[in-house]
Write a protein that holds these residues in place. Structure first.
Motif, PDB file in Angstrom:
ATOM      1  N   GLY A   1       0.787  -1.225   0.000  1.00  0.00           N
ATOM      2  CA  GLY A   1       0.000   0.000   0.000  1.00  0.00           C
ATOM      3  C   GLY A   1       0.818   1.273   0.000  1.00  0.00           C
ATOM      4  O   GLY A   1       0.444   2.269  -0.640  1.00  0.00           O
TER       5      GLY A   1
ATOM      6  N   GLU B   1       1.809   3.050  -3.384  1.00  0.00           N
ATOM      7  CA  GLU B   1       0.764   3.550  -4.283  1.00  0.00           C
ATOM      8  C   GLU B   1       1.212   4.784  -5.048  1.00  0.00           C
ATOM      9  O   GLU B   1       0.988   4.928  -6.245  1.00  0.00           O
ATOM     10  CB  GLU B   1      -0.499   3.842  -3.480  1.00  0.00           C
TER      11      GLU B   1
ATOM     12  N   PRO C   1      -4.318  -0.229  -1.487  1.00  0.00           N
ATOM     13  CA  PRO C   1      -3.804   0.595  -0.392  1.00  0.00           C
ATOM     14  C   PRO C   1      -3.543  -0.166   0.899  1.00  0.00           C
ATOM     15  O   PRO C   1      -2.796   0.309   1.762  1.00  0.00           O
ATOM     16  CB  PRO C   1      -4.903   1.650  -0.199  1.00  0.00           C
TER      17      PRO C   1
END
Length: 327
Positions: free
Chosen positions: A99, A102, A157
């Motif tokens: 995550g 990202e 995420p």
């Protein structure tokens, strides 16, 4: 940040760091005009790929065999094989899609494009990623379109960072290709979060090093500072602030894995060029020396090795150990 060492006719922009020294090595290729010697592993020859740089970190590519010394357990060994022509590689690129990565996805894809563009005709690669799952593309290929198609297109995420498991699966993905040059390039911005479930066997950093040593695999690592969509909020007190500052740092074990296997490590900070780092890996991999020697003992044990150069002001980098064959 210092510049990546360039060969004497080209330009590179990032330098690999190892614990105590700058590292470089990984991505060889056959010269097309002349037949190349065949180097067998196992009981015949111990292969050591070495990179040499000068005081300014520039690659030195013109040394001859008598410019090197290889020591096994402190004892100099006769160098029975020597080659400084580019040699073909089998490369597996492992990309962190946890995550916190990202915000890095566009940079990641663009950097891989620069790497794929520098593969030589005899180089082949596979692309893998690790987050909720560890995935690796099904086969080695030289086709840049096929490699680009295997790149991740989205990052969840809430995805974890199974770093050591990802490297373990990449090591297994080479199969039984004993006489090929095997390289892993791993990019990550976080610390290992362990196995996915209790049903999986945990994998450690030490196990990665042991398996890479046994299978003769060189590992390069690039660490990134996290650029996740949600910035981390500081906790209370000095401890909370320190935790926030360390939270976006890559796993410190990456540098040791790279150093022990003869690869290199670099940390990319905000504003630095990830694409140049990937391109620098490819350029370095095509400028290494292959040193071969007969193992003095066939005892099946781990042997420490040390590569030296006779000319002052130069620094060699190579793997630290190998597993001797059994009689």
């Amino acid at each position: 940040m210092t510049a990546w060492p360039a060969d004497e006719g080209g330009l590179c922009q990032a330098r690999f760091l190892t614990c105590g020294a700058l590292v470089a090595c990984v991505l060889g290729v056959l010269g097309a005009a002349e037949p190349q010697p065949v180097f067998r592993g196992g009981s015949d020859t111990v292969r050591v790929f070495a990179t040499v740089t000068d005081r300014d970190g520039r690659l030195v590519t013109t040394l001859t065999q008598d410019g090197f010394e290889v020591r096994d357990g402190g004892t100099p060994q006769p160098i029975t094989q020597f080659d400084n022509t580019p040699r073909p590689i089998r490369l597996i690129v492992m990309l962190d899609v946890s995550g916190s990565m990202e915000g890095n996805l566009p940079l990641l894809r663009a950097a891989c494009a620069q790497l794929f563009a520098r593969l030589r005709p005899d180089d082949v690669a596979r692309v893998g990623s690790f987050g909720h799952e560890v995935t690796i593309s099904p086969s080695f290929t030289h086709d840049p379109d096929a490699l680009a198609a295997a790149l991740p297109t989205a990052i969840a995420p809430d995805a974890p960072t199974p770093l050591w498991r990802a490297i373990d699966e990449a090591l297994a993905a080479f199969g039984d290709a004993e006489d090929t040059r095997k390289v892993i390039l791993v990019l990550s911005d976080g610390k290992d979060t362990g196995q996915f479930s209790f049903r999986q066997r945990p994998v450690s950093q030490a196990e990665n090093i042991d398996r890479a040593r046994r299978d003769d695999v060189m590992i390069y690592a690039i660490g990134m500072r996290s650029r996740g969509a949600q910035p981390m909020q500081p906790g209370l007190g000095r401890g909370g602030l320190q935790a926030m500052m360390l939270a976006d740092m890559p796993d410190p074990g990456l540098a040791r894995v790279a150093e022990e296997t003869g690869g290199g490590y670099i940390e990319i900070r905000f504003g630095q060029d990830l694409g140049a780092a990937f391109a620098g890996v490819a350029d370095e991999l095509h400028t290494q020396y292959l040193l071969g020697f007969a193992p003095p003992k066939r005892d099946g044990k781990v042997h420490d090795i040390n590569v030296r150069v006779t000319k002052s002001g130069l620094k060699p980098r190579a793997r630290k150990s190998y597993v001797a064959p059994k009689t």
